[in-house]
Design a protein around this motif. Structure first.
Motif, PDB file in Angstrom:
ATOM      1  N   ALA A  48      42.176  46.517  36.984  1.00 16.61           N
ATOM      2  CA  ALA A  48      43.487  46.189  36.415  1.00 16.61           C
ATOM      3  C   ALA A  48      44.417  45.534  37.429  1.00 16.61           C
ATOM      4  O   ALA A  48      45.206  44.655  37.080  1.00 16.61           O
ATOM      5  N   CYS A  49      44.303  45.918  38.693  1.00 15.86           N
ATOM      6  CA  CYS A  49      45.226  45.408  39.710  1.00 15.86           C
ATOM      7  C   CYS A  49      45.082  43.904  39.939  1.00 15.86           C
ATOM      8  O   CYS A  49      45.999  43.272  40.451  1.00 15.86           O
ATOM      9  N   ILE A  50      43.940  43.338  39.591  1.00 19.51           N
ATOM     10  CA  ILE A  50      43.717  41.912  39.838  1.00 19.51           C
ATOM     11  C   ILE A  50      43.259  41.158  38.595  1.00 19.51           C
ATOM     12  O   ILE A  50      42.891  39.999  38.673  1.00 19.51           O
ATOM     13  N   GLU A  51      43.312  41.816  37.452  1.00 18.46           N
ATOM     14  CA  GLU A  51      42.779  41.247  36.216  1.00 18.46           C
ATOM     15  C   GLU A  51      43.290  39.837  35.941  1.00 18.46           C
ATOM     16  O   GLU A  51      42.542  38.957  35.526  1.00 18.46           O
ATOM     17  N   SER A  52      44.555  39.589  36.202  1.00 17.16           N
ATOM     18  CA  SER A  52      45.118  38.267  35.907  1.00 17.16           C
ATOM     19  C   SER A  52      44.954  37.285  37.064  1.00 17.16           C
ATOM     20  O   SER A  52      45.386  36.143  36.970  1.00 17.16           O
ATOM     21  N   TYR A  53      44.305  37.711  38.166  1.00 17.24           N
ATOM     22  CA  TYR A  53      44.157  36.851  39.331  1.00 17.24           C
ATOM     23  C   TYR A  53      42.704  36.499  39.647  1.00 17.24           C
ATOM     24  O   TYR A  53      42.442  35.885  40.668  1.00 17.24           O
ATOM     25  N   VAL A  54      41.775  36.894  38.806  1.00 18.55           N
ATOM     26  CA  VAL A  54      40.356  36.715  39.101  1.00 18.55           C
ATOM     27  C   VAL A  54      39.959  35.249  39.050  1.00 18.55           C
ATOM     28  O   VAL A  54      39.093  34.790  39.804  1.00 18.55           O
ATOM     29  N   GLY A  55      40.594  34.485  38.187  1.00 16.76           N
ATOM     30  CA  GLY A  55      40.272  33.056  38.077  1.00 16.76           C
ATOM     31  C   GLY A  55      38.968  32.825  37.368  1.00 16.76           C
ATOM     32  O   GLY A  55      38.343  33.746  36.838  1.00 16.76           O
ATOM     33  N   GLU A  56      38.528  31.603  37.369  1.00 19.30           N
ATOM     34  CA  GLU A  56      37.317  31.210  36.654  1.00 19.30           C
ATOM     35  C   GLU A  56      36.080  31.846  37.284  1.00 19.30           C
ATOM     36  O   GLU A  56      35.909  31.809  38.500  1.00 19.30           O
ATOM     37  N   GLN A  57      35.236  32.427  36.423  1.00 15.61           N
ATOM     38  CA  GLN A  57      33.988  33.046  36.857  1.00 15.61           C
ATOM     39  C   GLN A  57      32.865  32.593  35.924  1.00 15.61           C
ATOM     40  O   GLN A  57      33.083  32.334  34.750  1.00 15.61           O
ATOM     41  N   ASP A  58      31.661  32.514  36.460  1.00 13.76           N
ATOM     42  CA  ASP A  58      30.478  32.251  35.643  1.00 13.76           C
ATOM     43  C   ASP A  58      29.895  33.613  35.260  1.00 13.76           C
ATOM     44  O   ASP A  58      29.282  34.281  36.079  1.00 13.76           O
ATOM     45  N   ASN A  59      30.164  34.023  34.020  1.00  8.81           N
ATOM     46  CA  ASN A  59      29.736  35.335  33.535  1.00  8.81           C
ATOM     47  C   ASN A  59      28.403  35.276  32.809  1.00  8.81           C
ATOM     48  O   ASN A  59      27.983  36.248  32.191  1.00  8.81           O
ATOM     49  N   SER A  60      27.684  34.161  32.876  1.00  6.82           N
ATOM     50  CA  SER A  60      26.465  33.966  32.067  1.00  6.82           C
ATOM     51  C   SER A  60      25.346  34.950  32.414  1.00  6.82           C
ATOM     52  O   SER A  60      24.485  35.217  31.581  1.00  6.82           O
ATOM     53  N   ASN A  61      25.336  35.514  33.622  1.00  9.00           N
ATOM     54  CA  ASN A  61      24.294  36.466  33.988  1.00  9.00           C
ATOM     55  C   ASN A  61      24.753  37.918  33.923  1.00  9.00           C
ATOM     56  O   ASN A  61      24.062  38.804  34.387  1.00  9.00           O
ATOM     57  N   ILE A  81      33.491  43.856  40.226  1.00  4.99           N
ATOM     58  CA  ILE A  81      34.417  43.901  41.355  1.00  4.99           C
ATOM     59  C   ILE A  81      34.767  45.373  41.561  1.00  4.99           C
ATOM     60  O   ILE A  81      35.221  46.040  40.637  1.00  4.99           O
ATOM     61  N   PRO A  82      34.559  45.897  42.761  1.00  4.60           N
ATOM     62  CA  PRO A  82      34.858  47.322  42.969  1.00  4.60           C
ATOM     63  C   PRO A  82      36.359  47.600  42.873  1.00  4.60           C
ATOM     64  O   PRO A  82      37.182  46.798  43.322  1.00  4.60           O
ATOM     65  N   ASP A  83      36.700  48.733  42.271  1.00  4.66           N
ATOM     66  CA  ASP A  83      38.110  49.128  42.162  1.00  4.66           C
ATOM     67  C   ASP A  83      38.774  49.225  43.530  1.00  4.66           C
ATOM     68  O   ASP A  83      39.972  49.036  43.654  1.00  4.66           O
ATOM     69  N   GLU A  84      37.996  49.520  44.559  1.00  2.00           N
ATOM     70  CA  GLU A  84      38.535  49.681  45.909  1.00  2.00           C
ATOM     71  C   GLU A  84      39.204  48.413  46.425  1.00  2.00           C
ATOM     72  O   GLU A  84      40.003  48.465  47.360  1.00  2.00           O
ATOM     73  N   ILE A  85      38.912  47.278  45.826  1.00  2.00           N
ATOM     74  CA  ILE A  85      39.532  46.020  46.252  1.00  2.00           C
ATOM     75  C   ILE A  85      41.039  46.049  46.002  1.00  2.00           C
ATOM     76  O   ILE A  85      41.791  45.286  46.602  1.00  2.00           O
ATOM     77  N   CYS A  86      41.469  46.965  45.150  1.00  2.00           N
ATOM     78  CA  CYS A  86      42.891  47.081  44.807  1.00  2.00           C
ATOM     79  C   CYS A  86      43.739  47.632  45.949  1.00  2.00           C
ATOM     80  O   CYS A  86      44.954  47.594  45.886  1.00  2.00           O
ATOM     81  N   PHE A  87      43.112  48.136  46.963  1.00  2.00           N
ATOM     82  CA  PHE A  87      43.858  48.742  48.057  1.00  2.00           C
ATOM     83  C   PHE A  87      44.033  47.795  49.221  1.00  2.00           C
ATOM     84  O   PHE A  87      44.231  48.208  50.350  1.00  2.00           O
ATOM     85  N   GLN A  88      43.967  46.512  48.973  1.00  2.00           N
ATOM     86  CA  GLN A  88      44.016  45.505  50.038  1.00  2.00           C
ATOM     87  C   GLN A  88      45.383  44.853  50.152  1.00  2.00           C
ATOM     88  O   GLN A  88      45.615  43.787  49.605  1.00  2.00           O
ATOM     89  N   GLY A  89      46.284  45.480  50.839  1.00  2.00           N
ATOM     90  CA  GLY A  89      47.557  44.870  51.196  1.00  2.00           C
ATOM     91  C   GLY A  89      48.380  44.372  50.027  1.00  2.00           C
ATOM     92  O   GLY A  89      48.191  44.752  48.880  1.00  2.00           O
TER      93      GLY A  89
END
Length: 180
Positions: free
Chosen positions: A165-178, A140-148
């Protein structure tokens, strides 16, 4: 053919079927195109690029497919894009940054894939971003942190650690297998 000055077209919850009639894309003064919650199908024609005055595009809850985002990134007046609950595919192009007035972008519940481009951080008015339930991958690009003020909604994708860090606790479930 006589509706060239039409500003708003709302055909919502009408059980419409088939594809979007090509004539709609000749309504060059259209600012609002709402066709959500119907049974419309097919790909969105390149003719959509004629709608240069469009501010609000709502095509959610239909059966659309194919690539659409590269067709609308030149439509600088767009403020609201709602494409959720379809079968749209493709990647978010870097040219997303051309949508300089964009405030709301909902691409959830489709089959979009690829990386989230850092150029999304250049959308200074973007307040609501929902990319959930797709196949986005990579970091996830760090630039996503500048969104409102609202945290982006990203759950149910294939996004990899480390998360900004700005969204670390909001990412939710992800499939990290790849992820590497």
């Amino acid at each position: 053919g006589n509706l060239t000055n039409l500003k708003e077209l709302e055909l919502v919850n009408n059980s419409l079927t088939g594809t979007i009639p090509i004539e709609i894309f000749n309504l060059i003064n259209l600012e609002k195109l709402w066709l959500f919650n119907n049974n419309l199908v097919g790909e969105i024609s390149n003719e959509i690029m004629k709608l240069t005055n469009l501010k609000s595009l709502m095509l959610s809850k239909n059966d659309f497919e194919g690539e659409v985002l590269s067709k609308i990134t030149s439509m600088e007046k767009l403020e609201n894009i709602e494409l959720q609950e379809n079968s749209f595919s493709g990647e978010i192009p870097n040219q997303i940054e051309n949508l300089i007035n964009l405030e709301y972008l909902n691409l959830s519940e489709n089959v979009f894939s690829g990386l989230i481009p850092p150029e999304i951080g250049n959308l200074t008015y973007l307040n609501n971003l929902n990319l959930s339930k797709n196949s986005f991958s990579g970091l996830i690009p760090d630039e996503i942190c500048f969104q409102g003020d609202n945290s982006p909604i990203l759950f149910n994708n294939n996004l990899c650690f480390p998360y900004p860090a700005c969204i670390e606790s909001y990412v939710g479930e992800q499939d990290n297998s790849n992820c590497i």
